[in-house]
Motif scaffolding. Structure first.
Motif, PDB file in Angstrom:
ATOM      1  N   GLN A 236      38.622  36.430  38.857  1.00 10.90           N
ATOM      2  CA  GLN A 236      38.281  37.824  39.172  1.00 10.90           C
ATOM      3  C   GLN A 236      39.268  38.414  40.178  1.00 10.90           C
ATOM      4  O   GLN A 236      39.557  37.792  41.207  1.00 10.90           O
ATOM      5  N   CYS A 237      39.765  39.608  39.875  1.00 16.27           N
ATOM      6  CA  CYS A 237      40.620  40.316  40.842  1.00 16.27           C
ATOM      7  C   CYS A 237      39.738  40.830  41.990  1.00 16.27           C
ATOM      8  O   CYS A 237      38.708  41.453  41.745  1.00 16.27           O
ATOM      9  N   PRO A 238      40.142  40.584  43.245  1.00 22.33           N
ATOM     10  CA  PRO A 238      39.322  41.067  44.367  1.00 22.33           C
ATOM     11  C   PRO A 238      39.427  42.585  44.569  1.00 22.33           C
ATOM     12  O   PRO A 238      38.621  43.160  45.289  1.00 22.33           O
ATOM     13  N   HIS A 239      40.423  43.231  43.929  1.00 15.52           N
ATOM     14  CA  HIS A 239      40.623  44.669  44.155  1.00 15.52           C
ATOM     15  C   HIS A 239      40.134  45.536  43.004  1.00 15.52           C
ATOM     16  O   HIS A 239      39.575  46.596  43.226  1.00 15.52           O
ATOM     17  N   CYS A 240      40.404  45.110  41.774  1.00 19.06           N
ATOM     18  CA  CYS A 240      40.008  45.951  40.636  1.00 19.06           C
ATOM     19  C   CYS A 240      39.063  45.154  39.739  1.00 19.06           C
ATOM     20  O   CYS A 240      38.628  44.066  40.095  1.00 19.06           O
ATOM     21  N   SER A 241      38.753  45.672  38.556  1.00 22.73           N
ATOM     22  CA  SER A 241      37.780  44.944  37.729  1.00 22.73           C
ATOM     23  C   SER A 241      38.444  44.020  36.720  1.00 22.73           C
ATOM     24  O   SER A 241      37.771  43.512  35.822  1.00 22.73           O
ATOM     25  N   PHE A 242      39.746  43.762  36.881  1.00 19.43           N
ATOM     26  CA  PHE A 242      40.399  42.826  35.967  1.00 19.43           C
ATOM     27  C   PHE A 242      39.794  41.426  36.136  1.00 19.43           C
ATOM     28  O   PHE A 242      39.550  40.955  37.239  1.00 19.43           O
ATOM     29  N   ARG A 243      39.557  40.785  35.008  1.00 21.04           N
ATOM     30  CA  ARG A 243      39.077  39.397  35.015  1.00 21.04           C
ATOM     31  C   ARG A 243      39.680  38.676  33.834  1.00 21.04           C
ATOM     32  O   ARG A 243      40.042  39.312  32.834  1.00 21.04           O
ATOM     33  N   THR A 255      47.303  35.731  38.477  1.00 25.06           N
ATOM     34  CA  THR A 255      47.576  36.948  39.242  1.00 25.06           C
ATOM     35  C   THR A 255      47.095  38.162  38.461  1.00 25.06           C
ATOM     36  O   THR A 255      47.209  38.196  37.238  1.00 25.06           O
ATOM     37  N   CYS A 256      46.578  39.165  39.155  1.00 23.22           N
ATOM     38  CA  CYS A 256      46.147  40.392  38.481  1.00 23.22           C
ATOM     39  C   CYS A 256      47.380  41.161  38.015  1.00 23.22           C
ATOM     40  O   CYS A 256      48.255  41.461  38.841  1.00 23.22           O
ATOM     41  N   PRO A 257      47.462  41.490  36.720  1.00 21.35           N
ATOM     42  CA  PRO A 257      48.654  42.189  36.240  1.00 21.35           C
ATOM     43  C   PRO A 257      48.798  43.587  36.855  1.00 21.35           C
ATOM     44  O   PRO A 257      49.913  44.078  37.011  1.00 21.35           O
ATOM     45  N   GLY A 258      47.663  44.199  37.242  1.00 25.15           N
ATOM     46  CA  GLY A 258      47.734  45.550  37.808  1.00 25.15           C
ATOM     47  C   GLY A 258      48.011  45.542  39.302  1.00 25.15           C
ATOM     48  O   GLY A 258      48.828  46.316  39.805  1.00 25.15           O
ATOM     49  N   CYS A 259      47.341  44.662  40.042  1.00 22.81           N
ATOM     50  CA  CYS A 259      47.402  44.684  41.512  1.00 22.81           C
ATOM     51  C   CYS A 259      48.377  43.642  42.082  1.00 22.81           C
ATOM     52  O   CYS A 259      48.631  43.652  43.291  1.00 22.81           O
ATOM     53  N   SER A 260      48.868  42.733  41.247  1.00 23.42           N
ATOM     54  CA  SER A 260      49.772  41.652  41.683  1.00 23.42           C
ATOM     55  C   SER A 260      49.191  40.796  42.802  1.00 23.42           C
ATOM     56  O   SER A 260      49.935  40.270  43.628  1.00 23.42           O
TER      57      SER A 260
END
Ligand SMILES: C[S@@+](CC[C@H](N)C(=O)[O-])C[C@H]1O[C@@H](n2cnc3c(N)ncnc32)[C@H](O)[C@@H]1O
Ligand SMILES: [Zn+2]
Length: 370
Positions: A236-243, A255-260
């Motif tokens: 789970q990304c701690p910043h956005c809803s990417f999982r 790594t979150c592709p949006g927030c890095s």
């Protein structure tokens, strides 16, 4: 002590009476009956009518409502156990009044499970079932049913308690009831497979303040390996809803592709199916023929479970819309928009705003912002 007669399903029984209705929190009364668990019991009765096992153990039977209902409404031989002597007095009296052949046992749950095997073991404790899972998986020949009401530890709201009890790392997310249910089933899986046995989930759900799972035990190393293959992590990304979801017992660094930023692993969890969809449809067909207090709610639950998309975890689309600063469309419109874009989409039983989809988060954001 005063008594009151109550009816649940088509079974009448006596329970101790107190002013605060028929609900005694742990410690406040010697014998326990919780009306709020009616749907939990109704679901089990419905399933047992379909499975028709040769015997059924209610390991922690309290006043005996579940055990008596199984004996009366499913006509299955029942063993009802509780370590509380006061509970046993009620159980015996109730069974006698109804003329039901219930074998009543007054032992500690783990001691009973360590000395006898039962075709169905139903574990329905106060709070966490964790101290009983090992002995329950050893004793259950064909089916294991488990309730957990320690939802805060299971979903990550009480992080350390969850880690201690279930030897996994939960996280309090927008899909927290799903984390709780998958933490519970994942724990049962790890306890089961060490004995070279696996299971198939028949019917599992989160409802109000509890999680419930009904599992069919499958003996053998191959079944255990299949169960092992259904354990994994949600990252789970701690910043956005990417999982993202990963099978296995060792989470990789992602790594979150949006927030890095580094994704946080939740688990190990059960990442397989939580219910048998065909079975849910068969159970739905039985509903018109039963007299259940929770009939409407149980039908809705089974309909949603039967149609849940086999992806995880769900989105709470109202929370997503709030995060985006848009007003959420009606559920049916949202599902329709996702399907029109070529993705799968369904409701999820976890809440009225829970959506399962294989669309990536940016597509969900796009259709929410229309
Ligand atoms: C939540 S109640 C059970 C409710 C019941 N299954 C029903 O559906 O109405 C939990 C019961 O577990 C019993 N219990 C708790 N720990 C136990 C143990 N170690 N062995 C046997 N019974 C136990 C308590 O006495 C209590 O009656
Ligand atoms: Zn992110």
């Amino acid at each position: 002590m005063n008594y009151v007669q109550v009816i649940e399903g088509t079974t009448q029984f006596l329970i101790p009476w107190q002013d605060d209705a028929a609900h005694f929190p742990p410690g406040s009364a010697p014998v326990f009956f919780n009306r709020r668990m009616e749907l939990n019991r109704d679901a089990t009765i419905l399933l047992l009518k379909e499975l028709l096992p040769a015997e059924y153990l209610d390991l922690m039977a309290a006043t005996g409502v579940r055990a008596l209902r199984v004996a009366n409404e499913c006509e299955i031989p029942v063993i009802a156990n509780d370590r509380d002597f006061e509970a046993i007095r009620f159980l015996k009296a109730n069974a006698q009044r109804l003329g039901l052949p219930v074998r009543v046992v007054n032992r500690d749950a783990n001691a009973l499970l360590s000395t006898e095997k039962f075709e169905v073991v139903d574990l329905d404790p106060f709070g966490s079932p964790a101290p009983f899972i090992d002995s329950a998986v050893r004793s259950a020949r064909k089916y294991l049913f488990v309730t957990a009401t320690d939802t805060a530890p299971l979903c990550g709201a009480h992080l350390k308690a969850g880690m201690r009890r279930y030897a996994a790392v939960p996280m309090n997310t927008q899909y927290h009831p799903e984390v709780g249910l998958r933490m519970l089933i994942g724990h049962v899986a790890r306890e089961m497979m060490k004995y070279d046995r696996g299971f198939e989930p028949l019917l599992s759900f989160s409802f109000e303040h509890f999680h419930r799972t009904h599992l069919a035990v499958v003996p053998g190393v191959r079944a255990a390996d299949r169960t092992l293959a259904s354990l994994g992590f949600i990252h789970q990304c701690p910043h956005c809803s990417f999982r993202s979801v990963e099978a296995g017992l060792v989470p990789s660094g992602r790594t979150c592709p949006g927030c890095s930023v580094a994704l946080l692993p939740i688990g190990p969890l059960w990442i397989g199916d939580i219910a048998d969809r065909e079975l849910c449809l068969r159970l739905l067909e039985r509903i018109p023929g039963v007299e259940f207090g929770s009939k409407a709610r149980l039908s809705r639950l089974l309909r949603i479970l039967a149609a849940e998309l086999p992806v995880l975890p769900h989105y709470d689309y109202h929370k997503e819309a709030k995060r985006l600063g848009v007003s959420p469309p009606a559920m049916d419109i949202l599902l329709e928009r996702l399907v029109q874009k070529g993705y799968g989409a369904s409701r999820a039983h976890y809440s009225g705003t829970a959506v399962l989809t294989d669309a990536p988060p940016e597509v969900l954001e796009e259709v929410l912002s229309l």
